[in-house]
Design a protein around this motif. Sequence first.
Motif, mmCIF file in Angstrom:
data_model
loop_
_atom_site.group_PDB
_atom_site.id
_atom_site.type_symbol
_atom_site.label_atom_id
_atom_site.label_comp_id
_atom_site.label_asym_id
_atom_site.label_seq_id
_atom_site.Cartn_x
_atom_site.Cartn_y
_atom_site.Cartn_z
ATOM 1 N N SER A 13 0.831 -1.208 0.000
ATOM 2 C CA SER A 13 0.000 0.000 0.000
ATOM 3 C C SER A 13 0.867 1.260 0.000
ATOM 4 O O SER A 13 0.434 2.306 -0.445
ATOM 5 C CB SER A 13 -0.926 0.015 1.212
ATOM 6 O OG SER A 13 -0.168 0.152 2.397
ATOM 7 N N GLY A 14 2.079 1.136 0.529
ATOM 8 C CA GLY A 14 3.004 2.268 0.558
ATOM 9 C C GLY A 14 2.793 3.213 1.723
ATOM 10 O O GLY A 14 3.444 4.248 1.801
ATOM 11 N N ASN A 15 1.886 2.876 2.634
ATOM 12 C CA ASN A 15 1.620 3.765 3.766
ATOM 13 C C ASN A 15 2.883 4.051 4.577
ATOM 14 O O ASN A 15 3.107 5.188 4.975
ATOM 15 C CB ASN A 15 0.558 3.171 4.694
ATOM 16 C CG ASN A 15 -0.818 3.180 4.084
ATOM 17 O OD1 ASN A 15 -1.026 3.688 2.991
ATOM 18 N ND2 ASN A 15 -1.769 2.606 4.799
ATOM 19 N N CYS A 16 3.677 3.043 4.819
ATOM 20 C CA CYS A 16 4.879 3.224 5.642
ATOM 21 C C CYS A 16 5.879 4.147 4.949
ATOM 22 O O CYS A 16 6.428 5.060 5.565
ATOM 23 C CB CYS A 16 5.516 1.880 5.979
ATOM 24 S SG CYS A 16 5.943 0.863 4.551
ATOM 25 N N VAL A 17 6.100 3.926 3.664
ATOM 26 C CA VAL A 17 7.064 4.728 2.903
ATOM 27 C C VAL A 17 6.588 6.176 2.800
ATOM 28 O O VAL A 17 7.382 7.109 2.926
ATOM 29 C CB VAL A 17 7.288 4.116 1.500
ATOM 30 C CG1 VAL A 17 8.187 4.983 0.655
ATOM 31 C CG2 VAL A 17 7.875 2.718 1.623
ATOM 32 N N LYS A 18 5.294 6.367 2.599
ATOM 33 C CA LYS A 18 4.736 7.721 2.489
ATOM 34 C C LYS A 18 4.731 8.433 3.844
ATOM 35 O O LYS A 18 4.975 9.637 3.917
ATOM 36 C CB LYS A 18 3.308 7.667 1.947
ATOM 37 C CG LYS A 18 3.221 7.209 0.512
ATOM 38 C CD LYS A 18 1.760 7.029 0.107
ATOM 39 C CE LYS A 18 1.657 6.170 -1.131
ATOM 40 N NZ LYS A 18 0.293 5.690 -1.352
ATOM 41 N N SER A 19 4.457 7.690 4.914
ATOM 42 C CA SER A 19 4.329 8.285 6.245
ATOM 43 C C SER A 19 5.659 8.580 6.912
ATOM 44 O O SER A 19 5.789 9.570 7.630
ATOM 45 C CB SER A 19 3.529 7.365 7.160
ATOM 46 O OG SER A 19 2.234 7.176 6.664
ATOM 47 N N LEU A 20 6.642 7.716 6.692
ATOM 48 C CA LEU A 20 7.935 7.850 7.378
ATOM 49 C C LEU A 20 9.068 7.419 6.441
ATOM 50 O O LEU A 20 9.729 6.405 6.667
ATOM 51 C CB LEU A 20 7.902 6.996 8.653
ATOM 52 C CG LEU A 20 8.733 7.416 9.848
ATOM 53 C CD1 LEU A 20 8.486 8.862 10.263
ATOM 54 C CD2 LEU A 20 8.494 6.496 11.013
ATOM 55 N N PRO A 21 9.303 8.191 5.376
ATOM 56 C CA PRO A 21 10.286 7.790 4.363
ATOM 57 C C PRO A 21 11.729 7.736 4.848
ATOM 58 O O PRO A 21 12.562 7.076 4.228
ATOM 59 C CB PRO A 21 10.114 8.848 3.267
ATOM 60 C CG PRO A 21 9.514 10.022 3.952
ATOM 61 C CD PRO A 21 8.667 9.461 5.064
ATOM 62 N N GLU A 22 12.020 8.386 5.975
ATOM 63 C CA GLU A 22 13.381 8.318 6.503
ATOM 64 C C GLU A 22 13.651 6.980 7.191
ATOM 65 O O GLU A 22 14.796 6.621 7.430
ATOM 66 C CB GLU A 22 13.677 9.491 7.443
ATOM 67 C CG GLU A 22 12.753 9.611 8.623
ATOM 68 C CD GLU A 22 11.481 10.411 8.365
ATOM 69 O OE1 GLU A 22 10.871 10.826 9.365
ATOM 70 O OE2 GLU A 22 11.074 10.605 7.212
#
Length: 59
Positions: A13-22
Amino acid sequence: MKIQWDKQTCTHSGNCVKSLPEVFKVVDGQFVIEPDNATDAEIVKVVNQCPSGALKRVD
């Protein structure tokens, strides 16, 4: 903090990458988790929002 990712469960879903990309990112086609780049509270919030449950905190 240690985070476990289950590739088979992940729906990308990409939620993790979008929410906390660092912390959660894709590098050279591989999913990378760098928990030292955010606070425990920030990471737990994103892990708890994972729609597939592919991310889990490992104590």
